[in-house]
Enzyme design. Sequence first.
Site, PDB file in Angstrom:
ATOM      1  N   ASP A 111       0.851  -1.191   0.000  1.00 33.82           N
ATOM      2  CA  ASP A 111       0.000   0.000   0.000  1.00 33.82           C
ATOM      3  C   ASP A 111       0.883   1.235   0.000  1.00 33.82           C
ATOM      4  OD1 ASP A 111      -2.441  -1.344   0.023  1.00 33.82           O
ATOM      5  OD2 ASP A 111      -2.529  -1.426   2.206  1.00 33.82           O
ATOM      6  N   ASP A 127      -7.186  -1.046  -4.632  1.00 36.85           N
ATOM      7  CA  ASP A 127      -8.268  -0.617  -3.749  1.00 36.85           C
ATOM      8  C   ASP A 127      -9.115   0.468  -4.413  1.00 36.85           C
ATOM      9  OD1 ASP A 127      -7.210  -2.360  -1.839  1.00 36.85           O
ATOM     10  OD2 ASP A 127      -6.028  -0.786  -0.887  1.00 36.85           O
TER      11      ASP A 127
END
Length: 151
Positions: A111, A127
């Site tokens: 991430d 995402d």
Amino acid sequence: MILYGVLVFTSVLIDQVIKGWTVSNIELYETVFSNPVLSLTHIRNSGAAWSILEGKMWFFTVVTLIALIILPYLLFKYRNETKWLTIGLSLIIGGTIGNFIDRVRLGYVVDMFQVEFFHFPIFNFADVSLVVGVMCIFVYVLFFDEKERRI
């Protein structure tokens, strides 16, 4: 159907390129490109948002495999419906594959995007694809799905 396959592939490709760049150029837990809206912070997440179910690889594997059976079926079944539904399903499939590649290959998800003006989990392009895909499906259900309105 080719358009939707291209959308899935492009979503996965962009996700993996950004993750590869992040791993190669930003040290783990390092923050770069910080401004009041967004910064890039390299983290590893073995869970979901806010590290929920952290370390439960089996759970994410089972859920992802089920999703990757059901979602393409739905995309094929509803391929002639409005673009909101089919694009939404394509983006969800792409996001699912993008994060699944990380989980299988690395055991965690890379991430990097951090929203600065409120507390929100650090996330990645997969995402974003998932969220935009769900929003497209909401638009479809709210405005285009005639069957839902007849009930």
